[in-house]
Design a protein around this motif. Structure first.
Motif, PDB file in Angstrom:
ATOM      1  N   GLY A 112      -7.597  -6.112   3.206  1.00 50.83           N
ATOM      2  CA  GLY A 112      -8.523  -4.991   3.311  1.00 50.83           C
ATOM      3  C   GLY A 112      -9.363  -4.769   2.078  1.00 50.83           C
ATOM      4  O   GLY A 112     -10.495  -4.288   2.169  1.00 50.83           O
ATOM      5  N   SER A 113      -8.830  -5.081   0.902  1.00 48.22           N
ATOM      6  CA  SER A 113      -9.592  -4.881  -0.329  1.00 48.22           C
ATOM      7  C   SER A 113     -10.845  -5.733  -0.347  1.00 48.22           C
ATOM      8  O   SER A 113     -11.879  -5.341  -0.898  1.00 48.22           O
ATOM      9  CB  SER A 113      -8.720  -5.204  -1.545  1.00 48.22           C
ATOM     10  OG  SER A 113      -7.628  -4.320  -1.635  1.00 48.22           O
ATOM     11  N   ALA A 115     -12.330  -6.860   2.532  1.00 49.88           N
ATOM     12  CA  ALA A 115     -13.174  -6.557   3.684  1.00 49.88           C
ATOM     13  C   ALA A 115     -13.832  -5.180   3.594  1.00 49.88           C
ATOM     14  O   ALA A 115     -15.041  -5.048   3.813  1.00 49.88           O
ATOM     15  CB  ALA A 115     -12.359  -6.659   4.968  1.00 49.88           C
ATOM     16  N   ILE A 116     -13.070  -4.147   3.267  1.00 47.47           N
ATOM     17  CA  ILE A 116     -13.604  -2.783   3.331  1.00 47.47           C
ATOM     18  C   ILE A 116     -13.479  -2.023   2.022  1.00 47.47           C
ATOM     19  O   ILE A 116     -13.839  -0.850   1.945  1.00 47.47           O
ATOM     20  CB  ILE A 116     -12.892  -1.980   4.439  1.00 47.47           C
ATOM     21  CG1 ILE A 116     -11.382  -1.889   4.162  1.00 47.47           C
ATOM     22  CG2 ILE A 116     -13.140  -2.582   5.797  1.00 47.47           C
ATOM     23  CD1 ILE A 116     -10.651  -1.011   5.151  1.00 47.47           C
ATOM     24  N   GLY A 117     -12.950  -2.634   0.986  1.00 45.80           N
ATOM     25  CA  GLY A 117     -12.808  -1.936  -0.286  1.00 45.80           C
ATOM     26  C   GLY A 117     -11.401  -1.426  -0.508  1.00 45.80           C
ATOM     27  O   GLY A 117     -10.631  -1.266   0.443  1.00 45.80           O
ATOM     28  N   GLY A 120     -10.293   2.246   1.237  1.00 44.36           N
ATOM     29  CA  GLY A 120     -10.058   2.133   2.674  1.00 44.36           C
ATOM     30  C   GLY A 120      -8.844   1.289   2.987  1.00 44.36           C
ATOM     31  O   GLY A 120      -8.066   1.602   3.896  1.00 44.36           O
ATOM     32  N   ALA A 121      -8.642   0.208   2.226  1.00 47.18           N
ATOM     33  CA  ALA A 121      -7.471  -0.642   2.435  1.00 47.18           C
ATOM     34  C   ALA A 121      -6.183   0.116   2.130  1.00 47.18           C
ATOM     35  O   ALA A 121      -5.180  -0.050   2.829  1.00 47.18           O
ATOM     36  CB  ALA A 121      -7.572  -1.890   1.557  1.00 47.18           C
TER      37      ALA A 121
END
Length: 323
Positions: A112-113, A115-117, A120-121
């Motif tokens: 997630g880090s 993909a979305i930051g 958010g992750a």
């Protein structure tokens, strides 16, 4: 040299979440390889395990062997997970469950880090790897304990009939274990095994009450302890207790039916602010963004959220009754 101040900005939240996940993984792996527990967690299907070849002594160890020390039990949120899994009748080792949660948190954080930051992750990792698994365990535990409470009066009636015709207590417990379904059949089977292997009646029922952690079971354990110490007709006492438990269950259902309107009203009133917010955002997308730069916008928004939360808990307290 000035005093050092720990940085506490939001950019450090993902690292805190990752650290918690790593600690959970480490503790789960440590318990899997180094704990002095049996290689299996507690089983709810006692008769099925007996068919697989396990002896009564091995079954008893599955119900009673629990490590009450260690790092895990000192962690506020995760320390109760093993007991809750046992009460839910889950066969998975708590250490394996916690390891899976920790790996899920770490994997979601890594993917997630990118993909979305990180923020958010971190939120998704906490919800997917911690909140959802714990909620599943709590729901399973609640259902099994509720099912145990519904079966308890019938089990007490069966024990009463057995005692009245002259059967010894351990025989009546074995009959309940053999004829009634899980969970009460398995749990009463563990009680019979404890008595057969030397525990007295009071200790066996006390252990059952602590295992299940159900209010009516505590009443049974206390009643058995009083009768064991003072003497008396155990069959009559169990019959009276079965009647009391059944009446309390009927009262709970009656109160739940009467309070249904209040609980629905509380739910609607709690959801109404969110429905208004969503509807306004859909019909007038510029309504909130046009005022969000105002200095009073954020304090007012926080105040509204706090008031909605207070309203939810107050209405929940009013509409829920304990019998």
């Amino acid at each position: 040299m000035g005093d050092w101040v720990f940085p506490a900005g939001p950019e450090y939240i993902p690292y805190v979440v990752a650290m918690v996940g790593a600690l959970v993984c480490f503790e789960g792996i440590r318990q899997s390889f180094f704990d002095r527990l049996t290689p299996q967690a507690i089983k709810s299907k006692r008769l099925h395990l007996m068919k697989l070849g396990l002896t009564r002594k091995e079954l008893l160890s599955l119900a009673t062997d629990r490590d009450e020390s260690g790092l895990l039990r000192r962690i506020p949120f995760f320390g109760s997970i093993p007991n809750k899994m046992r009460q839910a009748g889950m066969t998975m080792k708590p250490s394996a469950f916690l390891s899976a949660c920790g790996f899920a948190v770490a994997a979601i954080m890594i993917i997630g880090s990118v993909a979305i930051g990180p923020l958010g992750a971190a939120a998704i990792a906490m919800i997917s790897g911690i909140v959802i698994p714990a909620t599943v365990v709590n729901i399973a535990r609640k259902k099994r304990v509720a099912r145990f409470g519904l079966q308890l009066p019938d089990a007490l009636d069966q024990m009463t009939r057995g005692l009245r015709v002259g059967h010894p207590l351990n025989t009546t417990l074995v009959n309940v274990a053999a004829t009634m379904p899980d969970p009460i059949g398995s749990e009463f089977g563990y009680v019979a095994d404890q008595i057969a292997y030397g525990d007295n009646l009071v200790d066996a029922f006390g252990a059952l009450a602590r295992r299940i952690d159900q209010e009516d079971m505590y009443y049974l354990a206390v009643s058995v302890g009083i009768q064991h110490g003072s003497g008396g007709n155990l069959g009559k006492m169990l019959g009276t207790l079965a009647k009391t438990v059944r009446q309390r269950a009927a009262m709970r259902r009656k109160v739940k039916a009467i309070s249904a309107e209040g609980r629905i009203s509380a739910l609607v009133l709690s959801l109404l602010p969110f429905l208004i917010f969503g509807g306004t955002s859909l019909t007038a997308p510029e309504y909130y963004p046009s005022v969000q730069d105002d200095p009073l916008f954020m304090p007012m928004a926080v105040a509204v959220v706090l008031l909605v939360a207070i309203n939810f808990f107050a209405l929940r307290k009013v509409a829920n009754f304990r019998i």
